[in-house]
Design a protein around this motif. Structure first.
Motif, PDB file in Angstrom:
ATOM      1  N   GLN A  14      -5.689  15.881 -11.330  1.00 12.25           N
ATOM      2  CA  GLN A  14      -6.252  15.852  -9.993  1.00 12.25           C
ATOM      3  C   GLN A  14      -7.571  16.599  -9.997  1.00 12.25           C
ATOM      4  OE1 GLN A  14      -3.230  17.558  -7.465  1.00 12.25           O
ATOM      5  NE2 GLN A  14      -2.330  15.563  -7.046  1.00 12.25           N
ATOM      6  N   ASP A  15      -8.465  16.142  -9.141  1.00 11.39           N
ATOM      7  CA  ASP A  15      -9.758  16.813  -9.040  1.00 11.39           C
ATOM      8  C   ASP A  15      -9.608  18.163  -8.355  1.00 11.39           C
ATOM      9  OD1 ASP A  15     -11.086  14.775 -10.249  1.00 11.39           O
ATOM     10  OD2 ASP A  15     -11.894  13.898  -8.415  1.00 11.39           O
ATOM     11  N   ARG A  16     -10.273  19.157  -8.923  1.00  8.17           N
ATOM     12  CA  ARG A  16     -10.436  20.427  -8.229  1.00  8.17           C
ATOM     13  C   ARG A  16     -11.738  20.334  -7.444  1.00  8.17           C
ATOM     14  NH1 ARG A  16      -9.187  24.799 -13.094  1.00  8.17           N
ATOM     15  NH2 ARG A  16      -7.461  23.643 -14.065  1.00  8.17           N
ATOM     16  N   THR A  17     -11.714  20.788  -6.220  1.00  7.16           N
ATOM     17  CA  THR A  17     -12.864  20.649  -5.342  1.00  7.16           C
ATOM     18  C   THR A  17     -13.466  22.014  -5.043  1.00  7.16           C
ATOM     19  OG1 THR A  17     -11.859  18.703  -4.318  1.00  7.16           O
ATOM     20  CG2 THR A  17     -13.679  19.736  -3.141  1.00  7.16           C
ATOM     21  N   TYR A  74     -16.693  18.300  -8.015  1.00 11.27           N
ATOM     22  CA  TYR A  74     -15.354  17.868  -8.395  1.00 11.27           C
ATOM     23  C   TYR A  74     -15.181  18.094  -9.896  1.00 11.27           C
ATOM     24  CZ  TYR A  74     -15.498  15.268  -3.962  1.00 11.27           C
ATOM     25  OH  TYR A  74     -15.613  14.916  -2.635  1.00 11.27           O
ATOM     26  N   ASN A  76     -12.194  17.681 -13.105  1.00 15.79           N
ATOM     27  CA  ASN A  76     -10.858  17.355 -13.586  1.00 15.79           C
ATOM     28  C   ASN A  76     -10.843  17.477 -15.101  1.00 15.79           C
ATOM     29  OD1 ASN A  76     -11.864  14.871 -14.681  1.00 15.79           O
ATOM     30  ND2 ASN A  76     -11.624  13.892 -12.687  1.00 15.79           N
ATOM     31  N   ARG A  81     -18.128  16.317 -11.766  1.00 11.47           N
ATOM     32  CA  ARG A  81     -18.943  15.466 -10.901  1.00 11.47           C
ATOM     33  C   ARG A  81     -19.581  16.330  -9.830  1.00 11.47           C
ATOM     34  NH1 ARG A  81     -17.890  11.672  -6.550  1.00 11.47           N
ATOM     35  NH2 ARG A  81     -15.660  12.156  -6.684  1.00 11.47           N
ATOM     36  N   THR A  90     -22.577  12.811 -12.845  1.00 15.66           N
ATOM     37  CA  THR A  90     -21.268  12.788 -13.493  1.00 15.66           C
ATOM     38  C   THR A  90     -21.440  13.205 -14.943  1.00 15.66           C
ATOM     39  OG1 THR A  90     -20.522  10.998 -12.039  1.00 15.66           O
ATOM     40  CG2 THR A  90     -19.251  11.373 -14.047  1.00 15.66           C
TER      41      THR A  90
END
Length: 212
Positions: A14-17, A74, A76, A81, A90
């Protein structure tokens, strides 16, 4: 054919934001103020004033959004990104050379390109507060005062919020740089949805002011 009773596989990651709550709050306030003033001028203004107000909103609103609400990072297991005001970058982890913090937080690629992380601002005030907390913790842990028993020896040192975020990104970069899924070249895309309205609004403002 897949078994309908079998649950779907969960994503591998999952992406960490990472983003700036203060920047978003400031942007929302500026947008609300600008909308109030601009709409009022468009409705009640006379002559070219409504057109100037609309052109000003067309120019200013995307600009405010770009520098306050839009920035986000973002991360992961495969890539980093970065959504900056006018570009989205990216970076597969294999292409990242280092992440560094100074007066701004930046990422450098193996090819020598440098990109600023707008969503993770540097707070010199936050660093001073963190340093002060570290000093207080060290003082309370002085064996002569008996304060050491109130401290957790395994606790990480106190850090400013932005520096903590950069530490997380550095750890992820080091862990995933050699992963097969993290290979690739950087991709940079311009945010035309921000640039085009700003340019159109600026041109309209210049034209309206020139003929007034």
């Amino acid at each position: 054919m897949s078994d309908p009773q079998k649950p779907e596989a969960e994503p591998a990651y999952q992406d960490r934001t990472f983003r700036s709550p203060a920047g978003i709050a400031g942007g929302v306030l500026l947008l609300a103020l600008g909308a109030w003033l601009g709409i009022d001028a468009a409705i009640r203004g006379e002559g070219r004033t409504p057109w100037l107000a609309l052109a000003g909103l067309l120019f200013a609103v995307p600009l405010v959004v770009a520098f306050t609400v839009r920035p986000v990072v973002y991360a992961n297991d495969d890539r980093l990104r970065i959504r900056n005001p006018f570009r989205t970058i990216t970076l597969p982890w294999a292409s990242v050379a280092t992440l560094r913090s100074g007066y701004s937080n930046e990422v450098l690629t193996n090819a020598g390109a440098k990109f600023q992380l707008w969503a993770i601002p540097v707070s010199l005030r936050g660093r001073k507060k963190a340093a002060r907390r570290q000093s207080q913790a060290a003082a309370s842990g002085d064996p002569t005062t008996g304060g050491r028993r109130f401290l957790d020896p395994s606790a990480p040192p106190t850090r400013a919020a932005g520096d903590q975020s950069m530490d997380e990104l550095r750890d992820l970069s080091e862990q995933r740089a050699d992963a097969e899924s993290a290979q690739g070249e950087p991709v940079v895309r311009w945010a035309y949805e921000v640039v085009v309205p700003c340019v159109v609004g600026a041109v309209l403002l210049v034209v309206l002011l020139a003929v007034s």
